[in-house]
Design a protein around this motif. Structure first.
Motif, PDB file in Angstrom:
ATOM      1  N   LEU A 169       6.371   0.101 -12.987  1.00  0.00           N
ATOM      2  CA  LEU A 169       5.253  -0.440 -12.020  1.00  0.00           C
ATOM      3  C   LEU A 169       4.725  -1.880 -13.028  1.00  0.00           C
ATOM      4  CD1 LEU A 169       3.980   0.742  -9.984  1.00  0.00           C
ATOM      5  CD2 LEU A 169       1.741   1.446 -11.324  1.00  0.00           C
ATOM      6  N   PRO A 170       4.959  -2.821 -12.317  1.00  0.00           N
ATOM      7  CA  PRO A 170       4.691  -4.381 -12.566  1.00  0.00           C
ATOM      8  C   PRO A 170       3.229  -4.393 -12.533  1.00  0.00           C
ATOM      9  CG  PRO A 170       6.323  -4.314 -10.578  1.00  0.00           C
ATOM     10  CD  PRO A 170       6.188  -2.901 -11.121  1.00  0.00           C
ATOM     11  N   GLU A 171       2.849  -5.319 -13.116  1.00  0.00           N
ATOM     12  CA  GLU A 171       1.603  -6.081 -12.966  1.00  0.00           C
ATOM     13  C   GLU A 171       1.019  -7.084 -11.845  1.00  0.00           C
ATOM     14  OE1 GLU A 171      -2.592  -6.833 -14.324  1.00  0.00           O
ATOM     15  OE2 GLU A 171      -0.931  -5.271 -15.308  1.00  0.00           O
ATOM     16  N   LYS A 172       0.950  -6.534 -10.913  1.00  0.00           N
ATOM     17  CA  LYS A 172       0.143  -7.621  -9.732  1.00  0.00           C
ATOM     18  C   LYS A 172      -0.676  -7.072  -9.022  1.00  0.00           C
ATOM     19  CE  LYS A 172       4.830  -8.628  -9.242  1.00  0.00           C
ATOM     20  NZ  LYS A 172       4.973  -9.569  -8.839  1.00  0.00           N
ATOM     21  N   ARG A 176      -3.556  -3.820  -8.106  1.00  0.00           N
ATOM     22  CA  ARG A 176      -5.648  -3.590  -8.534  1.00  0.00           C
ATOM     23  C   ARG A 176      -6.248  -3.417  -7.897  1.00  0.00           C
ATOM     24  NH1 ARG A 176      -3.555  -7.632 -12.179  1.00  0.00           N
ATOM     25  NH2 ARG A 176      -4.185  -9.107 -10.771  1.00  0.00           N
ATOM     26  N   ALA A 177      -6.030  -4.510  -6.231  1.00  0.00           N
ATOM     27  CA  ALA A 177      -6.533  -4.541  -5.077  1.00  0.00           C
ATOM     28  C   ALA A 177      -6.738  -2.763  -4.130  1.00  0.00           C
ATOM     29  CB  ALA A 177      -6.673  -4.778  -4.269  1.00  0.00           C
ATOM     30  N   ALA A 178      -5.340  -2.474  -4.428  1.00  0.00           N
ATOM     31  CA  ALA A 178      -5.239  -0.895  -4.311  1.00  0.00           C
ATOM     32  C   ALA A 178      -6.276  -0.021  -4.613  1.00  0.00           C
ATOM     33  CB  ALA A 178      -3.656  -0.648  -4.094  1.00  0.00           C
ATOM     34  N   HIS A 179      -6.235  -0.457  -5.650  1.00  0.00           N
ATOM     35  CA  HIS A 179      -7.235   1.199  -7.085  1.00  0.00           C
ATOM     36  C   HIS A 179      -8.695   1.388  -6.549  1.00  0.00           C
ATOM     37  CE1 HIS A 179      -3.142   0.838  -9.580  1.00  0.00           C
ATOM     38  NE2 HIS A 179      -3.198   1.440  -8.762  1.00  0.00           N
ATOM     39  N   ASP A 180      -9.002  -0.763  -5.904  1.00  0.00           N
ATOM     40  CA  ASP A 180     -10.259  -1.390  -5.752  1.00  0.00           C
ATOM     41  C   ASP A 180     -10.558  -0.206  -4.782  1.00  0.00           C
ATOM     42  OD1 ASP A 180     -10.232  -1.763  -7.973  1.00  0.00           O
ATOM     43  OD2 ASP A 180      -9.888  -3.889  -7.587  1.00  0.00           O
ATOM     44  N   ALA A 185      -1.331   3.025  -5.405  1.00  0.00           N
ATOM     45  CA  ALA A 185       0.047   1.762  -5.708  1.00  0.00           C
ATOM     46  C   ALA A 185       0.916   2.258  -4.733  1.00  0.00           C
ATOM     47  CB  ALA A 185       0.576   1.894  -6.906  1.00  0.00           C
ATOM     48  N   ASP A 186       1.303   2.721  -3.661  1.00  0.00           N
ATOM     49  CA  ASP A 186       2.120   2.939  -3.092  1.00  0.00           C
ATOM     50  C   ASP A 186       1.346   2.782  -1.480  1.00  0.00           C
ATOM     51  OD1 ASP A 186       1.168   5.977  -3.309  1.00  0.00           O
ATOM     52  OD2 ASP A 186       3.388   6.312  -2.205  1.00  0.00           O
ATOM     53  N   GLU A 187       0.100   2.965  -1.944  1.00  0.00           N
ATOM     54  CA  GLU A 187      -0.366   2.254  -0.543  1.00  0.00           C
ATOM     55  C   GLU A 187      -0.965   0.727  -0.293  1.00  0.00           C
ATOM     56  OE1 GLU A 187      -2.599   6.556   0.326  1.00  0.00           O
ATOM     57  OE2 GLU A 187      -3.360   5.641  -1.684  1.00  0.00           O
ATOM     58  N   LEU A 193       5.709  -4.240  -2.542  1.00  0.00           N
ATOM     59  CA  LEU A 193       4.323  -3.573  -4.188  1.00  0.00           C
ATOM     60  C   LEU A 193       5.478  -1.055  -4.143  1.00  0.00           C
ATOM     61  CD1 LEU A 193       1.791  -6.070  -4.440  1.00  0.00           C
ATOM     62  CD2 LEU A 193       3.632  -5.701  -5.853  1.00  0.00           C
ATOM     63  N   ARG A 194       4.655  -1.196  -2.337  1.00  0.00           N
ATOM     64  CA  ARG A 194       4.881  -0.144  -1.490  1.00  0.00           C
ATOM     65  C   ARG A 194       5.645   0.370  -2.190  1.00  0.00           C
ATOM     66  NH1 ARG A 194       2.083  -2.243   2.698  1.00  0.00           N
ATOM     67  NH2 ARG A 194       4.553  -1.418   4.480  1.00  0.00           N
TER      68      ARG A 194
END
Length: 215
Positions: A169-172, A176-180, A185-187, A193-194
């Protein structure tokens, strides 16, 4: 009886909770009854993420609850198809307790030796405690674009005697925006990225499936 999958680490910052959330979402999307058991009572990263997801009405809904001991979490066993144990950002007796009851164990790691060495030490400690090495798989996160660096990190773990997943899973910023936003990550918004996260989730699922089918 639920399948039990642990995400454990010797140190923080290695995308442990990131992988746990991704794995949970993948199975919840396929109609499994999933619960993340958050054992980090200080950080509560998974718990806070679960609250954001619930408040935003994101589907599938993923239950997250904080626990202080593995015995409390195991009381949930009959109510779910999958229990995901998100351990603390350091290794202690609880880490070993979680490992002993888990069907599969993922050890997230970065690529630097500062991350790899503690990860391998934890794997050695689990093996010394009687945990089967077949259950253990190292999975890389926060990777860059250097295939050489990834290959060297993979070789470091393989030489120590442990399985390493092919997908990373690369640093993208998109992750981070998805987690926030309470997403996994798959959303993430970007399709690439998904797709990348989905492929990692599938490889993790294959590792767990192989172990539980043997059992």
């Amino acid at each position: 009886m639920a399948i039990k999958v642990a995400f454990l680490s010797q140190k923080g910052g290695v995308t442990k909770t990131t992988k746990a959330r991704l794995f949970a979402r993948a199975f919840a999307f396929n109609k499994w009854r999933v619960k993340i058991c958050d054992f980090d009572l200080q950080q509560r990263t998974a718990s806070e993420w679960g609250a954001k997801r619930l408040a935003a009405g994101i589907r599938p809904e993923i239950e997250v609850q904080a626990f202080a001991a593995i015995e409390q979490a195991l009381e949930q066993d009959s109510h779910y198809d999958l229990l995901i144990f998100d351990g603390r950002g350091f290794a202690d007796k609880l880490t070993l307790d979680i490992a002993r009851v888990s069907d599969a164990i993922f050890l997230p790691s970065g690529l630097a030796v500062d991350d790899l060495a503690p990860t391998v030490r934890l794997a050695h400690e689990l093996r010394k405690a009687g945990i089967s090495t077949a259950k253990i798989a190292v999975v890389f996160g926060r990777t860059g674009s250097s295939e050489v660096e990834i290959a060297e990190a993979r070789d470091y773990v393989a030489q120590a005697g442990y399985k390493v997943l092919e997908r990373t899973l690369p640093e993208k910023q998109g992750y981070r925006a998805a987690h926030d936003a309470g997403k996994a990550a798959d959303e993430a918004r970007a399709p690439t990225l998904r797709i990348g996260a989905k492929h990692l989730a599938e490889e993790m699922a294959a590792h767990v499936t192989a172990l539980t089918e043997k059992a």
